[in-house]
Design an enzyme around this catalytic site. Structure first.
Site, PDB file in Angstrom:
ATOM      1  N   ASP A  22      25.879  11.935 -44.364  1.00 57.13           N
ATOM      2  CA  ASP A  22      26.136  12.501 -45.679  1.00 57.13           C
ATOM      3  C   ASP A  22      25.030  13.521 -45.962  1.00 57.13           C
ATOM      4  O   ASP A  22      23.995  13.543 -45.287  1.00 57.13           O
ATOM      5  CB  ASP A  22      26.133  11.377 -46.718  1.00 57.13           C
ATOM      6  CG  ASP A  22      26.323  11.893 -48.126  1.00 57.13           C
ATOM      7  OD1 ASP A  22      27.163  12.788 -48.319  1.00 57.13           O
ATOM      8  OD2 ASP A  22      25.613  11.413 -49.029  1.00 57.13           O
ATOM      9  N   ASP A  24      23.944  14.791 -49.648  1.00 63.04           N
ATOM     10  CA  ASP A  24      23.176  14.547 -50.867  1.00 63.04           C
ATOM     11  C   ASP A  24      22.571  13.154 -50.886  1.00 63.04           C
ATOM     12  O   ASP A  24      23.268  12.150 -50.746  1.00 63.04           O
ATOM     13  CB  ASP A  24      24.068  14.749 -52.092  1.00 63.04           C
ATOM     14  CG  ASP A  24      24.528  16.197 -52.211  1.00 63.04           C
ATOM     15  OD1 ASP A  24      23.672  17.090 -52.119  1.00 63.04           O
ATOM     16  OD2 ASP A  24      25.736  16.432 -52.377  1.00 63.04           O
TER      17      ASP A  24
END
Length: 470
Positions: A22, A24
């Site tokens: 991922d 963020d």
């Protein structure tokens, strides 16, 4: 706080052929934009081992920060699985939201007084602009234009809500047949096609490459990673991540700012650790020092609290309270070690500052080299007050033999040149090291005293006191 990693998980890691990240609060901190320098090393090291790397994000390509683009992931799963490309920009999979569903969603949002956004292949837009919307979206997509009729000219792959209704917001039944909400901000949810998720996008890559889910490792932090954590062979949650995701995780690593990704991959054995050996670089080590004052001279040592915090705290605590004052070195074996720290002088006594024996603290960066300060014990996790200093000056092994046995090259060289007791590594906690030639001379002098039964000196070798220099 991160947890310890079990052997079963490390075994599963042997099957990993691809790692998805991922963005963020996983690769980088969303609010500040901070990305650890270690991330570049992670991508290079994985690629060097032939392990593919991928991005699995709710962001679209145009929302991916430049520093993440510069990592050149082999595959990018974007918009929560609705759009998948490889690094050559070949489309692997795409699933735009049907046009009539977009229209129906917009009507519902307008009727509810909810602001919304739409994300296409090349840009994203907003239905309006206000402080609430800016607070939610600008850290992800800066300066989006207002264009509520965007869907009339472009495919839409994902939408957003902008509201203050929180988790209580629900889609009406007719929309819930096609769409679902994934909360990612206090004032916003992703609106994604039902059945679409990061897991779907990653599965398309897995099928494309002829891999299996057990070959996939994933890192994430939020609710839009839930399906992916169910799908992948190994799932790792960041140190700061949603509690529901942590419940599904195989392992919870450190925070982004603490190099959590690097830490987890090193623990799994997918990336080789960049080891530092403080015993070989004492001039640049800043740990506390102690001087063991004996009736045969003084020995100064530096301690390693970063590697053996509980052991160092125990030794310093006992030294400061005068516990060792007047205690003898009760066991001395030349070309091996000198042992002390037992107030009974028998090798059977002693107590830690914790009131009971405590666990071993082994480190891949500390070894029983000549001059090492180590804990004496009666078996695993039985440390108390007794310690020994390694005196051996020669070993029957060449550097190459030690390397073949798994010792790091610099440590193998130090053993071969200066001596030590490599057979005690990972059996006794190393937590200090003699620092100067005078101290080694005193060590050798003590090791040369005449001994009797049970290797006990015929004349007492006394620890007069231990001075601490924090």
């Amino acid at each position: 706080m991160e947890e310890s990693m079990d052997a079963k998980l490390k075994y599963k890691a042997k099957k990993i052929k691809m790692v998805f990240f991922d963005i963020d609060d996983t690769l980088r901190v969303k609010d500040t934009g901070y990305m650890p320098e270690s991330i570049q090393r992670v991508f290079k090291a994985l690629k060097a081992k032939g392990i593919l790397v991928g991005i699995a994000s709710g962001r679209a390509r145009y929302g991916v920060p430049q520093e993440v683009q510069d990592l050149h992931a082999d595959y990018c799963v974007k918009l929560n699985g609705a759009y998948v490309k490889d690094d050559a920009k070949t489309i692997i999979f795409q699933a735009p939201i049907p046009a009539d569903v977009v229209v129906a969603y917009k009507k519902w949002a307008d009727d509810m007084g909810i602001f919304y956004g739409m994300a296409g292949r090349h840009e994203a837009v907003l239905s309006a602009r206000n402080d609430m919307i800016s607070n939610a979206i600008d850290n992800v997509y800066a300066q989006l234009e207002v264009c509520p009729d965007y869907n009339e000219y472009h495919d839409v792959y994902q939408m957003w809500t902008f509201e203050d209704k929180g988790d209580g917001l629900q889609l009406p039944a007719e929309l819930a047949e096609h769409l679902r909400l994934v909360r990612w901000h206090d004032n916003s949810s992703d609106v994604v096609l039902k059945g679409t998720s990061k897991a779907l996008g990653v599965s398309k890559v897995v099928d494309h490459l002829g891999l299996k889910p057990e070959n996939i490792l994933v890192f994430g932090d939020e609710l839009n990673d839930l399906e992916l954590f169910d799908y992948a062979g190994i799932s790792i949650a960041m140190g700061v991540s949603h509690p529901l995701l942590q419940e599904k995780a195989d392992f919870i690593t450190k925070k982004v700012e603490e190099d959590g990704i690097l830490y987890a991959l090193e623990e799994l054995g997918l990336i080789d650790k960049e080891l530092q050996f403080p015993q070989l670089d004492l001039e640049n080590h800043t740990g506390p020092k102690v001087t063991i004052k004996t009736n045969h001279g003084d020995m100064t040592l530096v301690l390693f609290p970063d590697h053996a915090p509980k052991t160092v705290a125990n030794f310093l605590g006992l030294a400061k309270e005068g516990y060792y004052d007047g205690i003898i070195f009760h066991r001395i074996i030349p070309e091996f070690m000198i042992q002390g720290g037992d107030p009974t002088g028998t090798g059977m006594g002693g107590q830690s500052i914790y009131g009971e024996s405590f666990e071993d603290e082994f480190s891949d960066e500390l070894y029983n080299l000549r001059g090492a300060l180590s804990m004496a014990n009666a078996g695993p996790n039985t440390n108390g007050s007794q310690f020994f200093i390694v005196q051996n000056s020669k070993i029957p092994y060449a550097k190459k033999e030690l390397e073949r046995g798994g010792w790091p090259t610099p440590i193998a060289a130090a053993y071969a040149e200066n001596g030590g007791t490599p057979h005690l590594d990972r059996r006794h906690t190393v937590f200090g090291q003699l620092v100067d030639e005078t101290s080694f001379q005193v060590l050798d002098l003590i090791a040369g005293v005449e001994t009797g039964a049970q290797d006990k000196p015929k004349e007492d070798v006394i620890i007069e006191t231990i001075e601490v220099f924090d």
